[in-house]
Enzyme design. Structure first.
Site, PDB file in Angstrom:
ATOM      1  N   GLU A 158      51.970  11.513  44.792  1.00 11.26           N
ATOM      2  CA  GLU A 158      52.175  10.269  44.045  1.00 11.26           C
ATOM      3  C   GLU A 158      50.894   9.665  43.471  1.00 11.26           C
ATOM      4  O   GLU A 158      50.539   8.523  43.771  1.00 11.26           O
ATOM      5  CB  GLU A 158      52.911   9.252  44.922  1.00 11.26           C
ATOM      6  N   ASN A 199      52.614  16.317  43.833  1.00 14.77           N
ATOM      7  CA  ASN A 199      54.011  15.925  44.022  1.00 14.77           C
ATOM      8  C   ASN A 199      54.183  14.456  43.637  1.00 14.77           C
ATOM      9  O   ASN A 199      53.334  13.627  43.961  1.00 14.77           O
ATOM     10  CB  ASN A 199      54.367  16.135  45.508  1.00 14.77           C
ATOM     11  N   HIS A 235      64.328  11.707  43.780  1.00 13.92           N
ATOM     12  CA  HIS A 235      65.059  10.657  44.478  1.00 13.92           C
ATOM     13  C   HIS A 235      65.863   9.901  43.408  1.00 13.92           C
ATOM     14  O   HIS A 235      65.332   9.042  42.705  1.00 13.92           O
ATOM     15  CB  HIS A 235      64.106   9.709  45.202  1.00 13.92           C
ATOM     16  N   GLU A 264      62.387  16.665  47.161  1.00 11.57           N
ATOM     17  CA  GLU A 264      62.877  15.606  48.047  1.00 11.57           C
ATOM     18  C   GLU A 264      64.216  15.052  47.554  1.00 11.57           C
ATOM     19  O   GLU A 264      64.458  13.849  47.577  1.00 11.57           O
ATOM     20  CB  GLU A 264      61.848  14.470  48.146  1.00 11.57           C
ATOM     21  N   ASP A 266      67.672  13.535  46.819  1.00 11.42           N
ATOM     22  CA  ASP A 266      68.833  12.813  47.309  1.00 11.42           C
ATOM     23  C   ASP A 266      69.379  11.983  46.158  1.00 11.42           C
ATOM     24  O   ASP A 266      68.682  11.731  45.168  1.00 11.42           O
ATOM     25  CB  ASP A 266      68.552  11.963  48.553  1.00 11.42           C
TER      26      ASP A 266
END
Length: 458
Positions: A158, A199, A235, A264, A266
């Site tokens: 990030e 990432n 996300h 990651e 979801d």
């Protein structure tokens, strides 16, 4: 975004989980597991996990049962877990996840070496001149310890703000954007065989933030900096729309000569669930997986844990959840799971129609409420807890009480009103959640021992 504790970055107002009747339809049986289907495409399908979950035998039976071929430790390899005080390293938690993965033929992605969050306070207190040597030493020690045990590292996590500018962190403030190249070079020196990634979240589609990431990777490649891949956290939330031109975005990074990975995934929604939301969620899962399948250099997909039981979403995004393909009872959600199967090229056997496939139940009679306590996650000196209150119909209001045995202190609580006197904690309902099933969460400190108390509800 990770399964992170965004203290200071996110204001957590609370989560109200309304009771509802749900049509229970068993997912059709796929002929192969998700990982087997992905492997047939030259990719992996994985799930993140964390140490607290490994004591749940029903959970680990699914995690290690062949459905997933890869895992990522949600928190146990981060800086606060591995170097809580300067020069003192602890790898116990990360080793436990690596051991589980090795015992179940799963590969491990290391996560993460350099990140602005979950940093011990001593890092932010360093003089500027000491930040680079501390960062390089941290990377060297951690990556060397896990050398040969992880296939890839999220080296830098990030680095960008939403507008594509660099995020102000102790590393950027001390070294400028050069900290990224320095971190990658240190990771390569420590573990020459691990794939090295940068990432980030909200880079999944075309936009200012993904453009910034693209330009960074292009420049790193031009400068000869070792970078092997870019992680797209994915996300997602159905209320915000699907990322713009995701497949094209992944492809343009691949065209730079790096791998890409969905790291990651979801897909959250505003609760409660319903059939329309489930269908939209399934479309999102399908679109992400199809995008990865279509890009040769997309190496695989990792969901950010597989079950709502251990999702990070409810504790961070008020009123949202149901983000994963398995529900909180470790049951596959037919729409989401089957959408992933189909996107991976698999087939699903249609379940036989049965009168028992749709059930409802009468509200429970008025009576005593119950409370269930669990530790969601912990780190040196702190932990996150969660309590589910079941308040039967006919009752309004509840009070949950427990007594800590080891000097724990609650520092923050959402979705309730808290007071603590010595070791005794009392939580009363907020004005909006006196009835039904309610989840409240909290942050607390601990030192050495963190025995879970048994709460009472009245």
């Amino acid at each position: 975004m990770n399964r992170r504790w965004l203290i200071g970055a996110v204001t957590v107002a609370g989560l109200v989980t309304a009771t509802m009747a749900v049509n229970l339809v068993q997912a059709g049986a796929a002929t192969q597991t998700l990982h087997q289907l992905a492997a047939a495409k030259g990719k992996y399908f994985g799930s993140a996990t964390d140490n607290g979950e490994l004591s749940d035998t029903a959970y680990t039976a699914v995690l290690g049962g062949g459905e997933f071929g890869q895992t990522t430790p949600g928190n146990s390899m981060k800086w606060d877990a591995t170097e809580p005080t300067r020069g003192t390293f602890s790898f116990t938690r990360g080793d436990a996840i690596v051991s589980f993965a090795q015992a179940h033929n799963m590969t491990v992605r290391g996560h993460t070496l350099v990140w602005h969050s979950q940093l011990p306070s001593w890092v932010g207190s360093l003089p500027a001149a000491e930040v680079q040597p501390a960062m390089v030493n941290h990377i060297t020690q951690v990556a060397t310890h896990f050398k040969g045990k992880v296939v890839a590292w999220d080296v830098v996590n990030e680095p960008f703000n939403e507008d594509g500018t660099y995020r102000a962190t102790p590393f950027y403030n001390a070294m400028g954007s050069a900290y990224i190249a320095t971190a990658l070079r240190a990771a390569r020196a420590a573990d020459p065989d691990a794939k090295l990634y940068v990432n980030d979240y909200n880079t999944d589609g075309l936009g200012a933030k993904s453009d910034a990431m693209y330009n960074l990777v292009k420049q790193l490649k031009a400068d000869g900096v070792p970078i092997d891949g870019v992680g797209f956290q994915a996300h997602l939330a159905i209320q915000y729309g699907f990322p713009s031109q995701m497949q094209q975005n992944l492809q343009r990074f691949a065209d730079l000569g790096v791998d890409v990975a969905i790291t990651e995934l979801d897909v959250r929604m505003v609760l409660p669930r319903d059939a329309t939301k489930d269908a939209t969620q399934a479309t999102y899962y399908s679109n992400v997986v199809k995008a990865c399948v279509a890009v040769t250099r997309c190496v695989g997909v990792t969901i950010w844990d597989y079950t709502d039981k251990y999702s990070w979403v409810p504790s961070v995004f008020s009123g949202q959840g149901a983000a994963l393909p398995w529900d909180e009872n470790l049951q596959k959600k037919p729409t989401a799971y089957n959408a992933i199967v189909t996107a991976l090229g698999g087939t699903v056997e249609s379940p036989s129609a049965s009168p028992s496939s749709s059930t409802s139940s009468s509200p429970p009679p008025a009576g005593a409420c119950t409370a269930t306590y669990r530790i969601v996650n912990s780190w040196p000196g702190g932990f996150q807890g969660e309590v589910v209150v079941a308040n039967p119909a006919g009752r309004t209001g509840w009070t949950v009480t427990w007594t800590f045995a080891n000097g724990q202190q609650v520092s923050q609580l959402w979705n309730g009103t808290v007071s603590q006197s010595g070791a005794t904690v009392t939580v009363r309902n907020a004005a909006w959640n006196g009835t039904g099933t309610v989840t409240f969460g909290f942050l607390a400190s601990w030192n050495g021992t963190n025995t879970a108390p048994v709460p009472t509800c009245a």
